[in-house]
Design an enzyme around this catalytic site. Sequence first.
Site, PDB file in Angstrom:
ATOM      1  N   LYS A 174      51.836  40.972  57.940  1.00  0.00           N
ATOM      2  CA  LYS A 174      51.503  41.366  56.568  1.00  0.00           C
ATOM      3  C   LYS A 174      51.131  42.850  56.530  1.00  0.00           C
ATOM      4  O   LYS A 174      50.505  43.363  57.458  1.00  0.00           O
ATOM      5  CB  LYS A 174      50.342  40.508  56.070  1.00  0.00           C
ATOM      6  CG  LYS A 174      50.033  40.642  54.589  1.00  0.00           C
ATOM      7  CD  LYS A 174      48.951  39.648  54.171  1.00  0.00           C
ATOM      8  CE  LYS A 174      48.585  39.754  52.707  1.00  0.00           C
ATOM      9  NZ  LYS A 174      47.510  38.811  52.323  1.00  0.00           N
TER      10      LYS A 174
ATOM     11  N   SER B  74      48.332  36.433  47.915  1.00  0.00           N
ATOM     12  CA  SER B  74      48.979  37.720  48.045  1.00  0.00           C
ATOM     13  C   SER B  74      50.030  37.788  49.151  1.00  0.00           C
ATOM     14  O   SER B  74      50.909  38.649  49.131  1.00  0.00           O
ATOM     15  CB  SER B  74      47.914  38.797  48.306  1.00  0.00           C
ATOM     16  OG  SER B  74      47.276  38.578  49.545  1.00  0.00           O
TER      17      SER B  74
ATOM     18  N   SER C 241      45.183  33.523  50.174  1.00  0.00           N
ATOM     19  CA  SER C 241      46.432  34.287  50.287  1.00  0.00           C
ATOM     20  C   SER C 241      47.356  33.888  51.429  1.00  0.00           C
ATOM     21  O   SER C 241      48.492  34.364  51.484  1.00  0.00           O
ATOM     22  CB  SER C 241      46.134  35.780  50.392  1.00  0.00           C
ATOM     23  OG  SER C 241      45.838  36.281  49.120  1.00  0.00           O
TER      24      SER C 241
HETATM   25  N1  GLN Z   1      44.619  35.011  44.879  1.00  0.00           N
HETATM   26  C1  GLN Z   1      43.385  35.473  45.475  1.00  0.00           C
HETATM   27  C2  GLN Z   1      42.945  36.747  44.833  1.00  0.00           C
HETATM   28  O1  GLN Z   1      43.695  37.311  44.090  1.00  0.00           O
HETATM   29  C3  GLN Z   1      43.582  35.534  46.915  1.00  0.00           C
HETATM   30  C4  GLN Z   1      43.324  36.815  47.579  1.00  0.00           C
HETATM   31  C5  GLN Z   1      43.474  36.767  49.044  1.00  0.00           C
HETATM   32  O2  GLN Z   1      43.288  35.728  49.661  1.00  0.00           O
HETATM   33  N2  GLN Z   1      43.721  37.911  49.625  1.00  0.00           N
HETATM   34  O3  GLN Z   1      41.839  37.189  45.014  1.00  0.00           O
END
Ligand code: GLN
Length: 498
Positions: A79, A154, A178
């Site tokens: 990532k 994400s 994410s």
């Molecule tokens: N969807 C979550 C957010 O927007 C997840 C973020 C993450 O795990 N990096 O905060």
Amino acid sequence: MEIVKKTARELAELIRAGELSSVEVTQAFLARIEKLDTQLHAFLFVDKEGALAAAKAVDADLAAGKELPPYAGVPIAIKDNICQRGIPTTCGSAMLEGWKAPYDATVVRNIKAARLPILGHTNMDEFAMGSSTEHSAFGPTRNPWDTSRIPGGSGGGSAAAVAAYLAPWALGSDTGGSIRQPGAVTGTVGAKPTYGAISRYGLIAMASSLDQIGPVARTVEDAAILQTLVGGHDPLDSTSLPDTEVDLPAAAQKGKPADLHGCKIGIVKETLAAGYGEGVLEVFSNTLDSLRERGAEIVEISCPSFEYALAAYYLIMPAEASSNLARFDGVRYGNRVEPTSGPVTAETMMRATREAKFGVEVKRRIILGTHVLSAGFYDSYYGSAQKVRTLVQRDLAAAFSKVAVLISPTAPTVAFRFGENINDPMKMYLNDMTTIPANLAGVPAMTIPAGLVNGLPVGVQVMAPAHADASMYEYAAAVEALAPAAASECPVAMGEEK
Ligand code: GLN
């Protein structure tokens, strides 16, 4: 079977047996990336040269009869918020476009020590904020099951890459879901280990008390192997846990036969209350039925604090993010922008930089985080959220005194279409409703493909007590063994096959 469809463990065995070279394997994935990624956009950067050089070195050492680590030669994707020396690392943000990390994250060092060729860096919502990759400054990733739909976020890039066989496995990061939510909507496996089990050194911070690096894979066993490869104690991360002797891949093996007599699995009443899309709860109840058939006892549990977990997360996470992202100011980090009018001072330059280079979601969270930390609001917002966090930890501790693991759907819906949630942050945030408690409490949780609804994947989440990552993998392997094979076999509805 085609090279790209094999699991990481199978590829490692073939390479060690001399039936495939690491160069052949790496080239197969690079060729597939070249063919499909113009449509999918799972990668922000493909390091063809670096990956092939690493693969060649592995082949040469094997030919020379050298003893190599067991997974040497199996490529991986990373990532784009994980620093790799000399390679562009952008966090999906215009702020860091063109920035090359000056050092390796600990996980990257571990990957290099394990001799895995690194294929490249995967797309993500800007600074890991989002559930769809639509917030990437470089354009979204498409879901290989249906390219009109999001791959989750994400870490949609890592999930789509693994689902579409562009990489056998990948690394993601999980602050609120994410790794797991993208896993659920792409039919892949993704784990968020116990907080501290994998070093965060070199992971560009979003919300440090919640951030956790974890594996993305096509099988539970591969995820367990990858966690083992990159995890362990790291003196460079003050929250890193001590090393353990626990054998995670063995735990995954143990779970495969799925004999669950004497096993207690909990379901949290509050998690199942409302908000699910068509078919998700049906897939989940099929999973429960199969678990029961194998002898498991399903126990209903109440975790009243879960109702407030999402709200608490969306106060704590922006608070920490607003502080972590202060370093992107055009001086310490970030692409500098000079103001177009008025005097040029440090402050006007910083303002112009942050205005131009941060996207809308990042700005929203910085504003929210700064607000909840400000004098006069701190106690009522941030303070209350921290109390909820303690309650979530207590509710989970009480739950785990009754059952070995908790199980729930991973995401409320199947992959949604592009544009469906992007203008409604609240709707976007609701995608995290089942994944967030694990981050707030620091406990391990992972998603396993469990079934399909209208041809789109649905994931089931297994959550285990802190430090019991082995139980998580064991039960996850049982869920995997009971799920229909089609749940994790992406037909790749695009390009070549169409
Ligand atoms: N969807 C979550 C957010 O927007 C997840 C973020 C993450 O795990 N990096 O905060």
